[in-house]
Write a protein that holds these residues in place. Structure first.
Motif, PDB file in Angstrom:
ATOM      1  N   GLY A  22      52.494  21.067  91.812  1.00 38.71           N
ATOM      2  CA  GLY A  22      52.925  20.244  92.935  1.00 38.71           C
ATOM      3  C   GLY A  22      53.083  21.055  94.207  1.00 38.71           C
ATOM      4  N   VAL A  23      53.751  22.198  94.109  1.00 36.91           N
ATOM      5  CA  VAL A  23      53.919  23.073  95.266  1.00 36.91           C
ATOM      6  C   VAL A  23      52.562  23.565  95.777  1.00 36.91           C
ATOM      7  CG1 VAL A  23      54.646  25.416  95.870  1.00 36.91           C
ATOM      8  CG2 VAL A  23      56.302  23.821  94.941  1.00 36.91           C
ATOM      9  N   MET A  24      51.690  23.917  94.854  1.00 34.43           N
ATOM     10  CA  MET A  24      50.372  24.391  95.263  1.00 34.43           C
ATOM     11  C   MET A  24      49.603  23.305  96.017  1.00 34.43           C
ATOM     12  SD  MET A  24      47.219  25.757  92.946  1.00 34.43           S
ATOM     13  CE  MET A  24      46.976  24.070  92.356  1.00 34.43           C
ATOM     14  N   LEU A  25      49.651  22.062  95.515  1.00 36.03           N
ATOM     15  CA  LEU A  25      48.958  20.965  96.185  1.00 36.03           C
ATOM     16  C   LEU A  25      49.553  20.706  97.564  1.00 36.03           C
ATOM     17  CD1 LEU A  25      46.889  18.736  96.270  1.00 36.03           C
ATOM     18  CD2 LEU A  25      48.426  17.299  94.899  1.00 36.03           C
ATOM     19  N   HIS A  26      50.874  20.762  97.687  1.00 32.03           N
ATOM     20  CA  HIS A  26      51.505  20.572  99.000  1.00 32.03           C
ATOM     21  C   HIS A  26      51.077  21.670  99.976  1.00 32.03           C
ATOM     22  CE1 HIS A  26      53.919  17.114  98.170  1.00 32.03           C
ATOM     23  NE2 HIS A  26      54.580  17.687  97.176  1.00 32.03           N
ATOM     24  N   LEU A  27      50.967  22.900  99.487  1.00 34.49           N
ATOM     25  CA  LEU A  27      50.486  23.988 100.338  1.00 34.49           C
ATOM     26  C   LEU A  27      49.089  23.685 100.875  1.00 34.49           C
ATOM     27  CD1 LEU A  27      51.622  27.115  98.285  1.00 34.49           C
ATOM     28  CD2 LEU A  27      52.296  26.627 100.648  1.00 34.49           C
ATOM     29  N   VAL A  28      48.218  23.199  99.989  1.00 30.22           N
ATOM     30  CA  VAL A  28      46.851  22.864 100.387  1.00 30.22           C
ATOM     31  C   VAL A  28      46.844  21.734 101.408  1.00 30.22           C
ATOM     32  CG1 VAL A  28      44.658  21.909  99.562  1.00 30.22           C
ATOM     33  CG2 VAL A  28      45.809  23.698  98.246  1.00 30.22           C
ATOM     34  N   LEU A  29      47.600  20.684 101.153  1.00 26.40           N
ATOM     35  CA  LEU A  29      47.627  19.530 102.059  1.00 26.40           C
ATOM     36  C   LEU A  29      48.188  19.913 103.426  1.00 26.40           C
ATOM     37  CD1 LEU A  29      48.871  16.787  99.554  1.00 26.40           C
ATOM     38  CD2 LEU A  29      46.533  17.128 100.402  1.00 26.40           C
ATOM     39  N   ASP A  30      49.256  20.697 103.444  1.00 22.66           N
ATOM     40  CA  ASP A  30      49.818  21.143 104.727  1.00 22.66           C
ATOM     41  C   ASP A  30      48.833  22.029 105.476  1.00 22.66           C
ATOM     42  OD1 ASP A  30      52.085  19.752 104.139  1.00 22.66           O
ATOM     43  OD2 ASP A  30      53.456  21.457 104.227  1.00 22.66           O
ATOM     44  N   PHE A  31      48.147  22.882 104.755  1.00 27.47           N
ATOM     45  CA  PHE A  31      47.137  23.755 105.356  1.00 27.47           C
ATOM     46  C   PHE A  31      46.060  22.915 106.032  1.00 27.47           C
ATOM     47  CE2 PHE A  31      43.282  26.272 105.377  1.00 27.47           C
ATOM     48  CZ  PHE A  31      43.712  27.549 105.731  1.00 27.47           C
ATOM     49  N   MET A  32      45.606  21.866 105.352  1.00 23.47           N
ATOM     50  CA  MET A  32      44.557  20.999 105.893  1.00 23.47           C
ATOM     51  C   MET A  32      45.039  20.244 107.139  1.00 23.47           C
ATOM     52  SD  MET A  32      43.037  19.478 102.311  1.00 23.47           S
ATOM     53  CE  MET A  32      41.772  18.484 103.108  1.00 23.47           C
ATOM     54  N   LYS A  33      46.265  19.772 107.085  1.00 27.65           N
ATOM     55  CA  LYS A  33      46.801  19.013 108.217  1.00 27.65           C
ATOM     56  C   LYS A  33      46.964  19.895 109.450  1.00 27.65           C
ATOM     57  CE  LYS A  33      49.347  15.853 105.166  1.00 27.65           C
ATOM     58  NZ  LYS A  33      50.686  15.490 104.629  1.00 27.65           N
TER      59      LYS A  33
ATOM     60  N   SER B 119      51.168   9.270  90.989  1.00 27.27           N
ATOM     61  CA  SER B 119      50.732   8.071  91.717  1.00 27.27           C
ATOM     62  C   SER B 119      51.097   8.167  93.193  1.00 27.27           C
ATOM     63  CB  SER B 119      51.381   6.819  91.109  1.00 27.27           C
ATOM     64  OG  SER B 119      51.065   6.678  89.740  1.00 27.27           O
ATOM     65  N   LYS B 120      52.311   8.594  93.485  1.00 26.02           N
ATOM     66  CA  LYS B 120      52.791   8.708  94.856  1.00 26.02           C
ATOM     67  C   LYS B 120      51.945   9.700  95.656  1.00 26.02           C
ATOM     68  CE  LYS B 120      56.873  10.380  97.403  1.00 26.02           C
ATOM     69  NZ  LYS B 120      57.102   9.236  98.288  1.00 26.02           N
ATOM     70  N   ILE B 121      51.718  10.877  95.080  1.00 28.49           N
ATOM     71  CA  ILE B 121      50.963  11.919  95.782  1.00 28.49           C
ATOM     72  C   ILE B 121      49.525  11.474  96.026  1.00 28.49           C
ATOM     73  CG2 ILE B 121      50.089  14.275  95.636  1.00 28.49           C
ATOM     74  CD1 ILE B 121      53.100  14.031  96.205  1.00 28.49           C
ATOM     75  N   PHE B 122      48.899  10.860  95.031  1.00 28.15           N
ATOM     76  CA  PHE B 122      47.519  10.416  95.196  1.00 28.15           C
ATOM     77  C   PHE B 122      47.402   9.329  96.262  1.00 28.15           C
ATOM     78  CE2 PHE B 122      45.013  11.678  91.126  1.00 28.15           C
ATOM     79  CZ  PHE B 122      45.409  12.988  91.306  1.00 28.15           C
ATOM     80  N   GLN B 123      48.285   8.355  96.202  1.00 32.19           N
ATOM     81  CA  GLN B 123      48.188   7.224  97.124  1.00 32.19           C
ATOM     82  C   GLN B 123      48.526   7.620  98.565  1.00 32.19           C
ATOM     83  OE1 GLN B 123      50.762   4.636  94.536  1.00 32.19           O
ATOM     84  NE2 GLN B 123      49.200   3.095  94.978  1.00 32.19           N
ATOM     85  N   GLU B 124      49.508   8.488  98.743  1.00 29.06           N
ATOM     86  CA  GLU B 124      49.936   8.851 100.094  1.00 29.06           C
ATOM     87  C   GLU B 124      48.994   9.850 100.767  1.00 29.06           C
ATOM     88  OE1 GLU B 124      53.947  10.226  99.911  1.00 29.06           O
ATOM     89  OE2 GLU B 124      54.790   8.205  99.581  1.00 29.06           O
ATOM     90  N   ASN B 125      48.108  10.462  99.996  1.00 23.40           N
ATOM     91  CA  ASN B 125      47.219  11.480 100.570  1.00 23.40           C
ATOM     92  C   ASN B 125      45.749  11.153 100.346  1.00 23.40           C
ATOM     93  OD1 ASN B 125      49.213  13.790 101.414  1.00 23.40           O
ATOM     94  ND2 ASN B 125      49.856  13.182  99.348  1.00 23.40           N
TER      95      ASN B 125
ATOM     96  N   PRO C 165      57.918  16.153  98.379  1.00 24.95           N
ATOM     97  CA  PRO C 165      58.257  15.351  97.197  1.00 24.95           C
ATOM     98  C   PRO C 165      57.964  16.143  95.929  1.00 24.95           C
ATOM     99  CG  PRO C 165      56.832  14.124  98.718  1.00 24.95           C
ATOM    100  CD  PRO C 165      56.830  15.553  99.171  1.00 24.95           C
ATOM    101  N   TYR C 166      58.765  15.946  94.906  1.00 23.01           N
ATOM    102  CA  TYR C 166      58.541  16.616  93.631  1.00 23.01           C
ATOM    103  C   TYR C 166      58.820  15.636  92.503  1.00 23.01           C
ATOM    104  CZ  TYR C 166      63.645  17.116  93.707  1.00 23.01           C
ATOM    105  OH  TYR C 166      64.992  16.862  93.766  1.00 23.01           O
ATOM    106  N   ASN C 167      58.437  16.016  91.309  1.00 20.47           N
ATOM    107  CA  ASN C 167      58.638  15.193  90.125  1.00 20.47           C
ATOM    108  C   ASN C 167      60.140  15.096  89.822  1.00 20.47           C
ATOM    109  OD1 ASN C 167      58.714  14.057  87.544  1.00 20.47           O
ATOM    110  ND2 ASN C 167      56.912  15.170  86.837  1.00 20.47           N
ATOM    111  N   GLU C 168      60.685  13.898  89.869  1.00 15.69           N
ATOM    112  CA  GLU C 168      62.125  13.729  89.710  1.00 15.69           C
ATOM    113  C   GLU C 168      62.609  13.960  88.280  1.00 15.69           C
ATOM    114  OE1 GLU C 168      63.280  10.005  91.391  1.00 15.69           O
ATOM    115  OE2 GLU C 168      62.675  10.587  93.428  1.00 15.69           O
TER     116      GLU C 168
END
Length: 438
Positions: free
Chosen positions: A39-50, A77-83, A229-232
């Motif tokens: 999750g952290v790795m994916l957020h790093l990638v998404l922030d980098f792209m933005k 589901s949340k991460i896929f849909q929001e990005n 966001p992270y897995n609750e």
């Protein structure tokens, strides 16, 4: 010698690695399990792209093992849909074999089998990007192959589909987690352009580990600092008293998840009732995992037995295939410690010397392996039945073999065999079978 000068933190180092990834590779895939590290790795990638206004989408790959917490499904589901504007999702719900460490009679189970739909732990997700048996776009047969082999074949298929020049699969593993992960990350026979966070898997296809040097505290610091966001499910783990280092999201029946299997009963009882009926041995492991019945505490030797004779008895209770698998590993261990000799910590060697056993002490290891502790090689004249040693799991004994069987430890990790998810011989046979096909 002075201390090394540290000029950047792990967050800055990870972004520097992503600079390399996005500048050097035309096809980028992110492996996303729904756990804290991926999750952290994916957020790093998404922030980098933005931040850099990168328009080309990255692929995000999620292999769904069916038996996962609702919180994990909700998070993915949340991460896929929001990005969806930044990613091309591959959410795979397919009948591929996954490890089962809860039964002596079955070493795997198969999620999402159509003929066992009435036993599914949960309903299949209903999104346009779900990949299942009916709509799978792959040019290879995935039915019943091991999950690790499916991962490899998916990677090569994706590389061909994108007509890529260079492909990299980013994996959120950290070397702090285990020695096996440390070895995988630092296995440097082949890298991309000498970038040490990469490993060559196939021609023009690589694995990348952008957060390999992060600590678990870094993961949660980043989530808090950047409000990611992270897995609750991790909140529930925390409330249940699970230590940070033991909080993991994985297929519930593999050997790294059996200790936490009992948590399903508390956190998600409705799903637990389905898990019990899904895989043979799940209920026993949840009840007795962590107890002497599963050899996690001191076990007592039955009357009139040595540990060797008790081992011989335990082997007779196993199915033939399972028994033969253990025997092969045990014979390897006996040969290793009584012929070649093995390396032990110097502190353990000093304990052995005080026991006045028939042991040869052969000095420092001559291999090129980098050890984190000072080691010495020892060779036993006879394989010991039992030894009173502080670091008991590191020394060869027939008692250790008994514990390995009682723990359902197919891969013999407890005995120091350096394997990951599956038994080595099956992996070799599978790779030999499929490498020529692809």
């Amino acid at each position: 010698m002075g201390q090394p000068c540290i000029t950047q933190n792990v967050y800055e180092a990870a972004n520097e690695r992503l600079e390399v990834v996005f500048s050097e590779f035309d096809n980028i895939i992110v492996s996303f399990s729904g756990g804290k590290d991926s999750g952290v790795m994916l957020h790093l990638v998404l922030d980098f792209m933005k931040k850099r206004h990168i328009q080309k989408k990255v692929s995000v790959y999620h292999l769904d093992y069916e038996g996962q917490y609702t919180a994990t499904t909700d998070y993915v589901s949340k991460i896929f849909q929001e990005n969806i504007d930044l990613i091309e999702p591959y959410w795979c719900c397919l009948p591929v074999a996954a490890q089962s460490a809860v039964s002596m009679y079955e070493d795997h189970w198969v999620p999402w089998e159509t003929e066992k739909k009435e036993l599914w732990v949960r309903e299949m997700p209903d999104f346009d990007f779900i990949i299942n048996e009916k709509n799978a776009p792959f040019d290879f047969d995935f039915h019943g192959i091991w999950d690790y082999e499916f991962n490899r074949r998916f990677l090569r298929w994706h590389h061909r589909q994108k007509q890529a020049s260079k492909t990299i699969l980013l994996i959120g593993i950290r070397e702090q987690e285990s020695l096996n992960r440390y070895a995988a990350i630092h296995k440097k026979e082949s890298m991309y352009e000498n970038y040490r966070f990469t490993t060559k898997i196939f021609p023009d296809i690589y694995h990348g580990y952008p957060i390999h040097d992060w600590l678990v505290e870094d993961v949660w610091t980043a989530n808090a600092k950047f409000s990611w966001p992270y897995n609750e499910i991790y909140d529930l783990y925390h409330l249940a008293g699970v230590p940070l280092r033991n909080m993991r999201v994985a297929s519930p029946f593999n050997d790294s998840a059996t200790e936490s299997l009992k948590l399903y009963r508390v956190i998600e009882p409705a799903m637990w009732s389905k898990l019990v009926g899904r895989v043979n041995g799940a209920n026993f492991t949840s009840i007795y995992g962590g107890t002497s019945a599963m050899a996690w505490k001191d076990i007592k030797l039955p009357k009139n037995h040595t540990w060797k004779s008790y081992l011989e008895f335990l082997l007779t209770t196993l199915p033939a295939e399972t028994r033969n698998r253990y025997l092969k590993k045990f014979k390897t261990s006996i040969h290793y410690w009584t012929d070649r000799g093995g390396a032990l910590k110097v502190s353990t060697v000093e304990e052995l010397k005080r026991l006045h056993l028939d042991i040869e002490f052969l000095g420092k290891p001559k291999s090129k392996r980098n050890y984190t502790n000072e080691m010495e090689v020892v060779r036993f004249a006879d394989y010991p039945d039992d030894l009173t040693i502080k670091d008991f799991a590191s020394v060869p004994t027939y008692k250790r073999m008994c514990i390995t069987i009682l723990k359902n430890d197919y891969a013999c990790k407890y005995m120091g065999f350096g394997q990951t998810k599956l038994e080595l011989e099956k992996r070799k046979r599978a790779l030999a079978k499929y490498n020529d096909i692809l």
